[in-house]
Motif scaffolding. Structure first.
Motif, short mmCIF file in Angstrom:
data_model
loop_
_atom_site.label_atom_id
_atom_site.label_comp_id
_atom_site.label_asym_id
_atom_site.label_seq_id
_atom_site.Cartn_x
_atom_site.Cartn_y
_atom_site.Cartn_z
N ALA A 14 0.83 -1.21 0.00
CA ALA A 14 0.00 0.00 0.00
C ALA A 14 0.86 1.26 0.00
O ALA A 14 0.46 2.29 -0.55
N GLY A 15 2.04 1.19 0.59
CA GLY A 15 2.96 2.32 0.57
C GLY A 15 3.44 2.62 -0.84
O GLY A 15 3.58 3.78 -1.23
N ALA A 16 3.70 1.57 -1.62
CA ALA A 16 4.10 1.76 -3.01
C ALA A 16 2.97 2.35 -3.82
O ALA A 16 3.19 3.21 -4.68
N LEU A 17 1.74 1.90 -3.56
CA LEU A 17 0.59 2.43 -4.29
C LEU A 17 0.38 3.90 -3.97
O LEU A 17 0.14 4.72 -4.87
N ASN A 18 0.47 4.25 -2.69
CA ASN A 18 0.37 5.66 -2.31
C ASN A 18 1.44 6.49 -3.00
O ASN A 18 1.17 7.59 -3.51
N GLY A 19 2.66 6.00 -3.01
CA GLY A 19 3.75 6.73 -3.64
C GLY A 19 3.55 6.90 -5.13
O GLY A 19 3.77 7.98 -5.69
N ALA A 20 3.09 5.83 -5.80
CA ALA A 20 2.90 5.88 -7.25
C ALA A 20 1.76 6.82 -7.62
O ALA A 20 1.86 7.60 -8.59
N VAL A 21 0.66 6.77 -6.87
CA VAL A 21 -0.48 7.64 -7.15
C VAL A 21 -0.11 9.10 -6.90
O VAL A 21 -0.40 9.99 -7.72
N ALA A 22 0.56 9.36 -5.78
CA ALA A 22 0.95 10.73 -5.45
C ALA A 22 1.92 11.28 -6.49
O ALA A 22 1.79 12.43 -6.94
N LEU A 23 2.89 10.47 -6.92
CA LEU A 23 3.87 10.94 -7.89
C LEU A 23 3.21 11.15 -9.26
O LEU A 23 3.56 12.10 -9.98
N SER A 24 2.24 10.30 -9.62
CA SER A 24 1.52 10.49 -10.88
C SER A 24 0.82 11.85 -10.89
O SER A 24 0.90 12.60 -11.86
N GLY A 25 0.12 12.14 -9.80
CA GLY A 25 -0.56 13.43 -9.71
C GLY A 25 0.42 14.58 -9.66
O GLY A 25 0.19 15.63 -10.28
N TYR A 26 1.52 14.39 -8.96
CA TYR A 26 2.52 15.46 -8.83
C TYR A 26 3.11 15.83 -10.18
O TYR A 26 3.21 17.01 -10.53
N VAL A 27 3.51 14.81 -10.94
CA VAL A 27 4.13 15.07 -12.24
C VAL A 27 3.15 15.73 -13.19
O VAL A 27 3.49 16.67 -13.92
N THR A 28 1.88 15.27 -13.18
CA THR A 28 0.86 15.87 -14.03
C THR A 28 0.67 17.35 -13.70
O THR A 28 0.64 18.21 -14.58
N ASP A 39 -7.21 -2.83 -12.43
CA ASP A 39 -8.08 -1.85 -13.09
C ASP A 39 -8.05 -0.51 -12.37
O ASP A 39 -8.09 0.55 -12.99
N ILE A 40 -7.98 -0.56 -11.03
CA ILE A 40 -7.91 0.69 -10.26
C ILE A 40 -6.61 1.42 -10.55
O ILE A 40 -6.59 2.64 -10.74
N LEU A 41 -5.50 0.66 -10.60
CA LEU A 41 -4.21 1.29 -10.87
C LEU A 41 -4.16 1.89 -12.27
O LEU A 41 -3.55 2.95 -12.48
N VAL A 42 -4.78 1.22 -13.23
CA VAL A 42 -4.82 1.76 -14.59
C VAL A 42 -5.46 3.14 -14.60
O VAL A 42 -5.04 4.04 -15.34
N ARG A 43 -6.46 3.32 -13.75
CA ARG A 43 -7.18 4.60 -13.71
C ARG A 43 -6.42 5.69 -12.98
O ARG A 43 -6.68 6.88 -13.19
N HIS A 44 -5.49 5.32 -12.11
CA HIS A 44 -4.91 6.33 -11.23
C HIS A 44 -3.38 6.43 -11.26
O HIS A 44 -2.83 7.33 -10.61
N VAL A 45 -2.71 5.55 -11.97
CA VAL A 45 -1.25 5.59 -12.04
C VAL A 45 -0.81 5.84 -13.47
O VAL A 45 -1.19 5.11 -14.39
N VAL A 96 10.16 0.91 -5.47
CA VAL A 96 9.09 -0.03 -5.11
C VAL A 96 9.70 -1.40 -4.84
O VAL A 96 10.46 -1.93 -5.67
N THR A 97 9.39 -1.98 -3.69
CA THR A 97 9.98 -3.25 -3.27
C THR A 97 9.01 -4.41 -3.42
O THR A 97 7.85 -4.31 -3.02
N ALA A 98 9.49 -5.51 -4.00
CA ALA A 98 8.75 -6.78 -4.07
C ALA A 98 9.70 -7.88 -3.62
O ALA A 98 10.92 -7.67 -3.51
N LEU A 158 4.05 -2.67 -9.26
CA LEU A 158 3.18 -2.26 -8.15
C LEU A 158 2.33 -3.41 -7.67
O LEU A 158 2.16 -3.62 -6.45
N LEU A 159 1.78 -4.19 -8.60
CA LEU A 159 0.98 -5.35 -8.22
C LEU A 159 1.83 -6.39 -7.51
O LEU A 159 1.37 -7.04 -6.56
N ALA A 160 3.07 -6.55 -7.93
CA ALA A 160 3.97 -7.49 -7.27
C ALA A 160 4.24 -7.07 -5.84
O ALA A 160 4.25 -7.89 -4.92
N SER A 161 4.43 -5.78 -5.64
CA SER A 161 4.72 -5.27 -4.30
C SER A 161 3.56 -5.49 -3.34
O SER A 161 3.76 -5.58 -2.13
N ALA A 162 2.34 -5.61 -3.90
CA ALA A 162 1.15 -5.78 -3.07
C ALA A 162 0.53 -7.17 -3.21
O ALA A 162 -0.65 -7.36 -2.90
#
Length: 388
Positions: free
Chosen positions: A55-69, A170-176, A194-196, A217-221
């Motif tokens: 979940a930490g990796a997902l938070n980081g990926a989503v936040a960074l996606s929004g940040y870069v945009t 599907d959720i990650l496709v929409r938000h990452v 991201v760690t797996a 990301l899916l591997a990490s979770a």
């Protein structure tokens, strides 16, 4: 891994810069959402790099996606303004950063709201919308949860989910935005790690830069009893929490920053003695997921002690300033079964706890960034009786 030293060219920020280490913990990751939401406020912190697991990796990926945009949009606005008669107005230099932070906050909100709306797919035990069970966020007393727990230990995901369906994809496709993750370091100076866990070797695999993908990301979770191992380049991976929850070494070796802020979800200590098999398994999982972090903390404490005693060359070894945001007291009532609860009321409760914890930490310890650690590693992680 090469050292990431790219920084955004902008006006000097009034905010101190830290590296973030984000733990995994299922839906408890909404606590981290609250922490990040507060840190991304104007009077929060600047992010140097992010290391996350599950979940930490997902938070980081989503936040960074929004940040870069947001950063790209802000940069485009700056260029447009610079092309107008009279040039860019004073203060435009920070517009890209301000917009980036706002976009990151919105991206996190939208992601967790999506998780809640698709909760019945992510977690079949999500509370119903009739409100009758809203006050019960733990699932361990529900017979259906106990049955499901036994079922997943009797049958593997290769047996009960042969098509390998994973609604999280599907959720990650929409938000990452994977491309945003690749350019996060180069454009915004924020690398993501991201760690797996490799099923074959049992070692941690850290994905970064061009290696980052939805599969990473899916591997990490990927909890082994819930999902089939994720295959990447012929290698199979499980949840990164087994080998790094989160991994700290990528932040130490691959960034120039000396301040590291851990957002901790998993309790080190529980006062209740587990007697039911389900509680024993849950506690063993917590201990396992904390083991790698404790090991890294032990190494950091050892190096810090040797540096203090002038037994190591400070030019070769970092004297890290360690920080931590957590709320053991506030999270104590939510046991391991609640990590599968994606009810919006629960996620909002966790967000509020994280936001408050981050605010309190900023008030008490912000001035220590760049100067000293704000908690005692040996006393907390290596002592017999850790305290929040």
């Amino acid at each position: 891994m090469s050292t990431a030293r790219t920084h955004v060219t902008s006006a000097v920020s009034p905010r101190p810069r830290v590296n973030l280490a984000l733990q995994g913990g299922g839906s408890h990751g909404a606590f981290t959402w609250g922490v990040l939401d507060r840190l991304l406020d104007e009077d929060g912190l600047d992010i140097g790099a992010i290391s996350g697991t599950s979940a930490g990796a997902l938070n980081g990926a989503v936040a960074l996606s929004g940040y870069v945009t947001g950063f790209q949009q802000g940069s485009a606005s700056k260029q447009t303004a610079a092309g107008t008669p009279g040039g860019a107005p004073e203060g435009t230099a920070g517009e890209a950063i301000r917009r980036a932070r706002k976009h990151a906050q919105k991206a996190l909100h939208d992601f967790w709201q999506d998780v809640s709306q698709h909760g019945p797919l992510v977690s079949p035990m999500t509370l119903q919308a009739d409100g009758q069970l809203k006050s019960q966020f733990n699932f361990d007393q529900f017979p259906a949860y106990q049955w499901l727990n036994m079922f997943t230990r009797a049958f593997s995901p290769y047996e009960f989910n042969p098509l390998n369906l994973n609604p999280l994809r599907d959720i990650l496709v929409r938000h990452v935005d994977v491309e945003a993750l690749h350019t996060g370091c180069a454009r915004c100076g924020i690398p993501l790690f991201v760690t797996a866990t490799s099923v074959r070797t049992g070692q941690a695999r850290v994905f970064s830069a061009e290696q980052l993908s939805l599969d990473a990301l899916l591997a990490s979770a990927c909890l082994p009893f819930a999902f089939q191992a994720v295959e990447i380049d012929g290698e199979h991976f499980w949840d990164g929490g087994y080998t790094g929850n989160p991994a700290l070494f990528p932040l130490i070796y691959n960034t120039p920053n000396s301040d590291l802020l851990l957002v901790r979800l998993n309790p080190l200590q529980r006062d209740d003695h587990p007697t039911r098999s389900i509680d024993i398994i849950d506690r063993l999982s917590e201990i396992t997921f904390n083991a790698s972090l404790i090991g890294e903390m032990r190494a950091i404490a050892f190096v810090k002690r040797l540096l203090k005693e002038d037994k190591l060359d400070p030019g070769r070894y970092k004297n890290l300033h360690m920080h931590m945001v957590a709320d053991d007291a506030g999270m104590a009532e939510f046991n391991a079964s609640s990590k599968f609860n994606t009810d919006w009321a629960f996620l909002q409760t966790l967000h509020q706890l994280g936001h408050r914890a981050a605010s309190e930490w900023l008030t008490q310890h912000r001035e220590q960034i760049g100067h000293s650690s704000s908690f005692d590693i040996e006393g907390f992680f290596l002592g017999q009786h850790p305290h929040p």
